[in-house]
Design a protein around this motif. Structure first.
Motif, short mmCIF file in Angstrom:
data_model
loop_
_atom_site.label_atom_id
_atom_site.label_comp_id
_atom_site.label_asym_id
_atom_site.label_seq_id
_atom_site.Cartn_x
_atom_site.Cartn_y
_atom_site.Cartn_z
N GLU A 101 0.83 -1.22 0.00
CA GLU A 101 0.00 0.00 0.00
C GLU A 101 0.86 1.26 0.00
O GLU A 101 0.44 2.29 -0.52
CB GLU A 101 -1.01 -0.02 1.16
CG GLU A 101 -2.08 -1.07 0.88
CD GLU A 101 -3.32 -0.96 1.75
OE1 GLU A 101 -3.31 -0.18 2.72
OE2 GLU A 101 -4.30 -1.67 1.44
N GLU B 280 -9.03 -6.34 0.50
CA GLU B 280 -10.47 -6.52 0.66
C GLU B 280 -11.20 -5.26 0.22
O GLU B 280 -11.04 -4.21 0.81
CB GLU B 280 -10.82 -6.85 2.11
CG GLU B 280 -10.13 -5.95 3.08
CD GLU B 280 -10.03 -6.55 4.48
OE1 GLU B 280 -10.17 -5.80 5.43
OE2 GLU B 280 -9.82 -7.77 4.58
N THR B 281 -11.98 -5.39 -0.85
CA THR B 281 -12.80 -4.27 -1.29
C THR B 281 -14.20 -4.80 -1.48
O THR B 281 -14.39 -5.83 -2.12
CB THR B 281 -12.32 -3.72 -2.65
OG1 THR B 281 -10.96 -3.35 -2.53
CG2 THR B 281 -13.13 -2.50 -3.05
N GLN B 282 -15.19 -4.10 -0.90
CA GLN B 282 -16.57 -4.47 -1.20
C GLN B 282 -17.06 -3.59 -2.33
O GLN B 282 -17.39 -2.44 -2.12
CB GLN B 282 -17.45 -4.28 0.04
CG GLN B 282 -17.22 -5.36 1.07
CD GLN B 282 -17.71 -4.96 2.45
OE1 GLN B 282 -18.48 -4.02 2.60
NE2 GLN B 282 -17.26 -5.67 3.45
N LEU B 283 -17.07 -4.13 -3.53
CA LEU B 283 -17.58 -3.37 -4.67
C LEU B 283 -19.08 -3.17 -4.45
O LEU B 283 -19.71 -3.97 -3.77
CB LEU B 283 -17.29 -4.13 -5.96
CG LEU B 283 -15.80 -4.20 -6.31
CD1 LEU B 283 -15.55 -5.20 -7.42
CD2 LEU B 283 -15.27 -2.84 -6.70
N PRO B 284 -19.65 -2.11 -5.04
CA PRO B 284 -21.08 -1.84 -4.81
C PRO B 284 -21.92 -3.09 -5.11
O PRO B 284 -21.86 -3.63 -6.21
CB PRO B 284 -21.39 -0.71 -5.79
CG PRO B 284 -20.09 -0.05 -6.03
CD PRO B 284 -19.04 -1.10 -5.91
N SER C 105 -12.75 -8.06 -9.26
CA SER C 105 -11.84 -7.12 -8.63
C SER C 105 -10.56 -6.95 -9.47
O SER C 105 -10.06 -5.84 -9.64
CB SER C 105 -11.54 -7.65 -7.23
OG SER C 105 -10.65 -6.83 -6.57
N LEU D 179 -7.05 -4.41 -4.05
CA LEU D 179 -6.79 -4.33 -2.62
C LEU D 179 -7.14 -5.66 -1.96
O LEU D 179 -7.93 -6.43 -2.48
CB LEU D 179 -7.63 -3.22 -1.99
CG LEU D 179 -7.34 -1.80 -2.45
CD1 LEU D 179 -8.34 -0.83 -1.84
CD2 LEU D 179 -5.93 -1.39 -2.06
N CYS E 97 -11.30 -4.87 -12.55
CA CYS E 97 -11.29 -3.43 -12.29
C CYS E 97 -9.85 -2.90 -12.22
O CYS E 97 -9.62 -1.73 -12.46
CB CYS E 97 -12.01 -3.12 -10.98
SG CYS E 97 -13.77 -3.46 -11.04
N ALA E 98 -8.92 -3.79 -11.89
CA ALA E 98 -7.51 -3.39 -11.86
C ALA E 98 -6.91 -3.40 -13.26
O ALA E 98 -5.99 -2.67 -13.56
CB ALA E 98 -6.72 -4.31 -10.93
N ILE F 18 -4.70 -1.75 -9.41
CA ILE F 18 -4.57 -2.19 -8.02
C ILE F 18 -5.74 -3.07 -7.63
O ILE F 18 -6.90 -2.76 -7.93
CB ILE F 18 -4.53 -0.95 -7.09
CG1 ILE F 18 -3.21 -0.21 -7.29
CG2 ILE F 18 -4.68 -1.37 -5.63
CD1 ILE F 18 -3.09 1.06 -6.50
#
Ligand SMILES: Nc1ncnc2c1ncn2[C@@H]1O[C@H](COP(=O)(O)OP(=O)(O)O)[C@@H](O)[C@H]1O
Ligand SMILES: [Mg+2]
Lengths: 319, 348
Positions: A58, A95-99, A150, A93, A153-154, A91
């Motif tokens: 990060e 843990e990402t909670q996408l909508p 995810s 991450l 999206c990266a 990137i």
């Protein structure tokens, strides 16, 4: 410990950092890390939970302030060239909670809109094998599909450098393999990857070079083959004794033919050996002399896990 | 092929806000259905009935029949004769508002002066019984009865509900939504792209403005057709104030969301902000009922300002210029909350 490999002149570094430090109060999460990742390379940070992998990436990603050290990506710094860098890196991450209530396609299109250049939505859907799921809400995807989204999206900005933080943690073996193929396809197109993992199979399969991380430091660095070769012996004999039995003295075991190291944990003994066919009979002999039987005996080719054990005396998965 | 819309971050972010809202059944319920239900419930509970009838008791005795007959002829009075041991009970339970008894020294009234209907009953009794005492009152020269639209409870309520709803959607649609994005690391994920923060925040404003047309429009239309609530001022002025209100409450939503790290924290803050205003700002009943010493504070609240401005425009036909006072107060809140929120906003 192996010396940091300095990139030869003329080869551009995708990532170059020196003396990286991050503290959380008393805790030094990252304790002076130097890294060079070459363009086109896949570099892995392998280490147990809490080793400082996420903190390190990060900081490299320009998402976390550092307490010391210097970071350059493609020779650019976060302090001066943030926007240019954001256009060039992708990137994922930890843990990402996408909508939840957006569809797969809407999510990718949203992320695509942020980048000046990039790949078409259909092309990305195809690449991450989510074409059939394009109209499905994110909340209705499986764990593996969410993780591929995810990564999609990266990838949508056609990045030169891709960061993946524990991309396959918690996935079933099939989803894990699908993700590995995705990373390999990206690399085949010339992309550079920095990933973190606590699975040694993942590091061995995907990475050209691996930095083994523990307690904020890189304790070993090199290609998986180099790291395993550094054990100076490529096989492991693992055994345990019946309850109550006592182990022959350490020195005696270390003196056996071809044994280079011994680790002991929870009643299990690991011998690092050059040639199992020479070491095994010698071991059985020695145990026989002491009148000790065996509860369990296994041999395997040395892995990165054994490299970690050799450096720390602990297993990777213990955290 | 990708269209211009596909490549515009502002359009995509705003669309995402829209989709997430419309696909969330609860949000749609609270924004569109709940205010209408509230209007129906309160509109029916407080609908204007015929003039109230007061009940007056007459203590049983020699004159009781004559007194009861005289009271019974008076407008808006119902008279009943009570045995003397039932008098206190009937008064206490509110079955009658006043008891009249004939005694050797004249008429005795018994009532609770703190009850408005008892005072009303007393006046009615005075008037009805005066002829018996031989001194009739001169009749009023003229009586006017007024029940005009614009003066009913529902007319009072609808502007309040519109403002109340704008506060709720600002807090939930901006404040809560942002904190949910922060706890889900989505804010951080967006920051990891070249997205501009200003466009991200602006998408919330755009989404609020678009929903506002539906929110305010649906309530106005419903009130018009179900209760014949009319807008006496200009519709444009109503929407101008509603837009201002939506911006002010979005700013307050942004402010409550600016530091909170958990959904519980932001919900607590939202309650702290909204509860006092629901009570004090005169949404459901006039804020004039509060003591004079509190009035300056109440007038300074953003919800009071928006409610007052909407009510003046809708019920009294005021122009925008005439509501410059509350509009200025609201504007100040909007500017201050946006400025404060942007200064302390936690992006990661
Ligand atoms: N925000 C934070 N505050 C305090 N300590 C933290 C924070 N983030 C990480 N740490 C600590 O820093 C160490 C490294 O964490 P992390 O980089 O997440 O490890 P890894 O990704 O290798 O599991 C851990 O001991 C963790 O508890
Ligand atoms: Mg981590």
């Amino acid at each position: 410990m192996l010396e940091t490999t300095i990139a030869p002149p003329g080869v551009e570094s995708a990532v170059r950092c020196r003396g990286l430090v991050k503290r959380y109060g008393e805790l030094v999460a990252v304790d002076g890390i130097d890294l060079d990742v070459r363009v086109g390379e896949c570099f892995g940070l392998l280490g147990p939970n809490g080793a400082g992998k996420t903190t390190t990436v990060e900081i490299l990603e320009g998402l976390l302030e550092r307490d010391g050290g210097d970071v350059r990506l493609f020779g650019l710094s976060w302090d001066h060239d943030e926007r240019a860098l954001r256009e060039r890196i992708g990137i994922q991450l930890q843990e990402t909670q996408l909508p939840e209530k957006l569809t797969v396609e809407e999510t990718i299109r949203l992320f695509r809109s942020f980048f000046r250049r990039g790949r078409e939505v259909d092309e990305i859907l195809e690449a991450v094998q989510l074409t059939e799921k394009r109209k499905t809400w994110v909340s209705r995807l499986s764990g593996g599909q969410k993780q591929r989204l995810s990564v999609a999206c990266a990838l949508v900005g056609a990045p030169d450098l891709l960061f993946l933080d524990e991309p396959t943690t918690g996935l079933d073996p099939q989803s894990r393999r699908a993700l590995w193929e995705l990373v390999e396809a990206y690399r085949a197109g010339g992309g550079t990857v920095v990933l973190t993992t606590h699975y040694m199979e993942e590091a061995e399969r995907l990475c050209d070079r691996v930095g083994i991380m523990d307690r904020g430091r890189i304790i070993a660095l090199g290609s998986p083959q180099e790291l395993i070769a550094s054990l100076d012996a490529e096989h492991i004999i693992e055994f345990s004794l019946p309850e109550g039995a006592s182990l022959p003295p350490r020195e005696e075991l270390l003196a056996l033919a071809g044994v280079t190291a011994l680790h002991q944990r929870d009643g299990t003994v690991q011998l690092v050996v050059r040639e199992p066919h020479a070491a095994l009979p010698a071991l059985l002999d020695a145990l026989g002399r002491h009148g000790t039987g065996l509860a369990d005996l296994r041999t395997h080719h040395a892995t990165l896990e054994d490299v970690f054990v050799a450096h720390t005396g602990r297993q990777l998965r213990d955290g | 092929m990708a269209s211009r819309l596909d490549r515009s971050p502002l359009a995509q972010l705003t669309l995402a806000r829209f989709r997430e809202f419309l696909r969330e059944k609860e949000a749609v319920f609270w924004t569109f259905v709940f205010p209408v239900l509230l209007a129906v419930g309160l509109g029916v509970a407080f609908r204007n009935r015929g003039p109230d009838v007061v009940a007056i008791g007459v203590a049983a005795g020699a004159d009781a029949g004559r007194l009861a007959a005289a009271l019974g002829h008076a407008e808006g009075v119902r008279a009943l004769v009570l045995p003397s041991d039932a008098v206190d009970d009937a008064l206490r339970k509110g079955r009658v508002a006043l008891v009249v008894a004939s005694r050797p020294d004249g008429l005795h009234y018994r009532f609770d002066p703190t009850r408005p209907e008892s005072r009303l009953a007393r006046l009615a009794a005075d008037e009805a019984l005066a002829p018996l005492a031989g001194r009739p009152l001169p009749p009023p020269a003229r009586i006017e009865r007024v029940t005009a639209p614009g003066a009913r409870y529902i007319d009072f309520l609808i502007p309040g509900l519109i403002a109340f709803n704008l506060l709720g959607t600002g807090l939930w649609g901006v404040g809560f939504a942002l904190v949910r994005m922060r706890t889900g690391k989505l804010l951080k994920r967006f920051l990891a792209t070249p997205m501009r923060k200003s466009e991200f925040l602006f998408s919330f404003i755009l989404a609020r403005l678009s929903f506002l047309v539906l929110e305010v429009g649906s309530l106005l239309l419903f009130a018009r057709y179900a209760f014949d609530v009319r807008v006496h001022g200009s519709i444009a002025a109503v929407f101008a104030v509603a837009i201002l209100g939506a911006m002010v409450f979005s700013g307050i939503g942004l402010l409550v969301a600016s530091r909170a790290r958990t959904q519980e924290a932001v919900m607590g803050l939202m309650n702290v902000v909204s509860l006092p205003m629901w009570i004090l700002s005169g949404v459901f009943f006039s804020a004039e009922h509060f003591p004079a010493i509190m009035q300056p504070l109440i007038r300074a609240l953003p919800l009071t300002a928006v409610v007052d401005a909407l009510r003046a425009i809708m019920n009294d036909g005021a122009t925008l210029a005439a509501v410059a006072g509350p509009v200025t107060i609201a504007l100040a809140w909007g500017v201050a909350s946006f400025a404060a929120a942007l200064a302390i906003f936690r992006w990661r």
